[in-house]
Design an enzyme around this catalytic site. Structure first.
Site, short mmCIF file in Angstrom:
data_model
loop_
_atom_site.label_atom_id
_atom_site.label_comp_id
_atom_site.label_asym_id
_atom_site.label_seq_id
_atom_site.Cartn_x
_atom_site.Cartn_y
_atom_site.Cartn_z
N HIS A 189 9.96 26.15 -18.41
CA HIS A 189 10.07 27.47 -17.76
C HIS A 189 11.43 28.12 -18.04
O HIS A 189 11.69 29.22 -17.53
CB HIS A 189 9.89 27.34 -16.25
N GLY A 190 12.30 27.44 -18.79
CA GLY A 190 13.62 28.00 -19.04
C GLY A 190 14.33 28.30 -17.73
O GLY A 190 14.20 27.54 -16.76
N GLN B 182 11.89 22.52 -17.54
CA GLN B 182 12.53 22.89 -18.81
C GLN B 182 11.68 23.92 -19.58
O GLN B 182 12.22 24.87 -20.15
CB GLN B 182 12.73 21.62 -19.66
N GLU C 134 10.97 3.35 -0.13
CA GLU C 134 9.98 2.25 -0.08
C GLU C 134 10.33 1.21 -1.15
O GLU C 134 9.45 0.62 -1.78
CB GLU C 134 8.55 2.79 -0.18
N GLY D 252 0.83 -1.21 0.00
CA GLY D 252 0.00 0.00 0.00
C GLY D 252 0.86 1.25 0.00
O GLY D 252 0.54 2.25 -0.65
N ARG E 139 4.11 33.13 -21.57
CA ARG E 139 5.50 33.47 -21.94
C ARG E 139 5.65 33.62 -23.46
O ARG E 139 5.38 32.66 -24.19
CB ARG E 139 6.43 32.36 -21.42
C1 LIG Z 1 14.20 10.74 2.43
C2 LIG Z 1 14.15 9.28 2.77
C3 LIG Z 1 13.17 8.82 3.62
C4 LIG Z 1 13.13 7.49 3.98
N1 LIG Z 1 12.19 7.05 4.88
C5 LIG Z 1 12.24 5.79 5.36
C6 LIG Z 1 11.38 5.39 6.43
O1 LIG Z 1 10.53 6.14 6.90
N2 LIG Z 1 11.53 4.14 6.94
C7 LIG Z 1 12.44 3.25 6.45
O2 LIG Z 1 12.51 2.15 6.96
N3 LIG Z 1 13.28 3.61 5.42
C8 LIG Z 1 13.20 4.85 4.88
N4 LIG Z 1 14.04 5.24 3.86
C9 LIG Z 1 15.05 4.30 3.39
C10 LIG Z 1 14.83 3.83 1.95
O3 LIG Z 1 13.75 2.95 1.90
C11 LIG Z 1 16.16 3.21 1.48
O4 LIG Z 1 17.05 4.31 1.29
C12 LIG Z 1 16.02 2.42 0.20
O5 LIG Z 1 15.28 1.24 0.43
C13 LIG Z 1 17.36 2.03 -0.43
O6 LIG Z 1 18.25 1.53 0.51
P1 LIG Z 1 19.75 2.13 0.59
O7 LIG Z 1 19.62 3.61 0.68
O8 LIG Z 1 20.50 1.42 1.64
O9 LIG Z 1 20.39 1.81 -0.84
P2 LIG Z 1 21.14 0.45 -1.26
O10 LIG Z 1 20.29 -0.73 -0.90
O11 LIG Z 1 22.53 0.46 -0.75
O12 LIG Z 1 21.16 0.58 -2.83
C14 LIG Z 1 22.19 1.27 -3.56
C15 LIG Z 1 21.93 1.05 -5.05
O13 LIG Z 1 22.06 -0.35 -5.37
C16 LIG Z 1 20.89 -0.78 -6.04
N5 LIG Z 1 20.61 -2.18 -5.68
C17 LIG Z 1 20.67 -2.75 -4.45
N6 LIG Z 1 20.33 -4.04 -4.50
C18 LIG Z 1 20.02 -4.29 -5.81
C19 LIG Z 1 19.59 -5.46 -6.52
N7 LIG Z 1 19.38 -6.62 -5.91
N8 LIG Z 1 19.40 -5.36 -7.86
C20 LIG Z 1 19.59 -4.18 -8.50
N9 LIG Z 1 20.01 -3.04 -7.88
C21 LIG Z 1 20.21 -3.10 -6.55
C22 LIG Z 1 19.78 0.15 -5.52
O14 LIG Z 1 18.66 0.15 -6.38
C23 LIG Z 1 20.51 1.47 -5.47
O15 LIG Z 1 20.53 2.06 -6.73
C24 LIG Z 1 14.07 6.58 3.44
C25 LIG Z 1 15.05 7.05 2.56
C26 LIG Z 1 15.09 8.39 2.21
C27 LIG Z 1 16.16 8.85 1.28
#
Ligand SMILES: Cc1cc2nc3c(=O)[nH]c(=O)nc-3n(C[C@H](O)[C@H](O)[C@H](O)COP(=O)(O)OP(=O)(O)OC[C@H]3O[C@@H](n4cnc5c(N)ncnc54)[C@H](O)[C@@H]3O)c2cc1C
Length: 386
Positions: A337-338, A335, A362, A239, A266
């Site tokens: 909006h330049g 873009q 997520e 969800g 514009r």
């Molecule tokens: C502003 C913000 C708010 C957030 N809020 C919450 C929250 O409220 N609660 C919570 O629990 N988490 C939260 N998160 C965490 C978020 O869910 C994670 O940042 C996200 O799941 C990615 O994990 P990571 O940052 O460790 O990246 P990593 O897992 O280290 O990934 C790094 C890169 O490797 C790629 N990658 C990793 N594994 C694979 C694979 N098997 N195949 C292909 N590519 C892969 C990823 O896609 C990414 O491009 C938040 C993050 C941000 C930035």
């Protein structure tokens, strides 16, 4: 197959749009500039039911279908992406407690969460466990009538300002089956919050680390059974991904509206830039992308509402597609909006900054593809996903 909204859905949309127009949109730029989390405004939405949209109605939630909830979140995000997205996380947390918590837990937490007295955070990610969330290391040791929590969560939305944490922690062996979910009082002894992270977007809500040092949690605060926590966390995210996707669409819609007005006003080379066919084609593509994203999210919502066994794959497809398309729409609006699009006097640069994280959190959009292709490659995968 009927693609039109019901009278109720139209009414929900109007109520949410009115609220966004009056209470969110006029302040969004300032909240972004000052990194202000408008708790008072968020709490006010409890009166409208927006803090328990699809939460168990036995405890005061509205118990709406996901589709109706999505319609509301889109309008809120049209007003402020960051605030609406936080509200979507609060809704996810309230739903998890209402769906999997004991009656006593529901009675204790849900009425206060749906009224806005208590706000919630979802605590899954750790520094070493992001995409591979099932490798999380925060531990919950059972000691008599309590679990004792130790570990650290990262990137927690709302952290430091919220009252209720749903924390996924390890009670068993390695992997997803060793994870359990708990409702934790955010003000418990032994909990410490890190600094408010300086982020590219989503500035109108805080993001912090949370450390747990010998935090005592009543055993009754376990949600579901021991070992079910990872499954519960993933159900919440189905969800949640619809919500993150539809908040992106609401923002894309806002960007598209701004750009459509701008190109008519514009003028360059002696006439409005709206008369240039390349500009018209760009707007045509932006509208097509926005509607495509919205409809894919409606489809995924209906799969969740129908308890479809493939719902997770549809949610992943919808989240991936809608957040990519919406980011592109906002970027193209900038873009159009330049140079003015690059100034923070206009909302476009904020929309782009806010939407970037929708492709990351997520579950990153790469992880969405992992989920989709895993389902697709199963026997009968293709015939189940149509
Ligand atoms: C502003 C913000 C708010 C957030 N809020 C919450 C929250 O409220 N609660 C919570 O629990 N988490 C939260 N998160 C965490 C978020 O869910 C994670 O940042 C996200 O799941 C990615 O994990 P990571 O940052 O460790 O990246 P990593 O897992 O280290 O990934 C790094 C890169 O490797 C790629 N990658 C990793 N594994 C694979 C694979 N098997 N195949 C292909 N590519 C892969 C990823 O896609 C990414 O491009 C938040 C993050 C941000 C930035």
């Amino acid at each position: 197959m009927d693609f039109s909204l019901t009278d109720d859905q139209v009414a929900f949309r109007q109520t949410a749009r009115q609220f966004a127009l009056k209470e969110l949109k006029p302040h969004a730029a300032e909240w972004d500039r000052n990194s202000h989390f408008p708790i008072d405004v968020i709490k006010k939405t409890g009166d409208l039911g927006f803090l328990g949209l699809y939460t168990n109605p036995d405890y005061g939630g509205l118990g709406l279908p996901r589709l109706d909830s999505a319609i509301i979140f889109e309008e809120l995000a049209w007003g402020d992406t960051s605030v609406a997205s936080y509200m979507s996380i609060h809704n996810m947390v309230a739903w998890m407690i209402g769906e999997y918590g004991s009656a006593a837990l529901c009675e204790q937490y849900i009425p206060k969460m749906v009224s806005g007295e208590w706000l919630g955070s979802y605590c899954l990610t750790e520094a070493g466990a992001g995409s591979d969330a099932a490798s999380l290391r925060t531990k919950a040791d059972k000691q008599g009538d309590y679990y004792v929590l130790n570990g650290e969560k990262a990137f927690i939305s709302g952290a430091g300002e919220t009252d209720v944490l749903v924390v996924m922690a390890r009670t068993g062996g390695s992997g997803p089956k060793g994870v359990s979910a708990f409702v934790v009082d955010a003000h418990s002894d032994g909990i410490e919050y890190g600094k408010n992270e300086q982020k590219m977007g989503w500035k109108a809500q805080p993001t912090r680390t949370i450390s747990f040092k010998d935090v005592k949690v009543p055993a009754a605060n376990l949600i579901g059974e021991e070992g079910q926590g990872f499954r519960i966390a993933m159900k919440g995210l189905d969800g949640g991904r619809i919500n993150i996707g539809i908040c992106a669409v609401g923002t894309a819609q806002a960007a598209l509206e701004t750009a459509t007005n701008y190109v008519k006003e514009r003028s360059q080379f002696g006439s409005p830039i709206a008369e240039l066919q390349s500009v018209q084609f760009k707007l045509a593509d932006m509208l097509t992308q926005t509607i495509t994203a919205r409809q894919m999210l409606y489809l995924a919502s209906s799969k969740v509402d129908e308890n479809d066994p493939q719902a997770s794959a549809y949610c992943a497809m919808a989240k991936r597609l809608s957040t990519d398309l919406s980011f592109d729409v906002a970027n193209e609006a900038l873009q159009l909006h330049g140079g003015y699009g690059y100034l923070n006097e206009y909302p476009l640069e904020r929309h782009v900054r806010d939407l970037r994280v929708h492709q990351i959190l997520e579950g990153t959009n790469e992880i969405m593809r992992v989920i989709i292709s895993r389902q697709l490659l199963q026997d009968d995968g293709l015939s189940n996903l149509r």
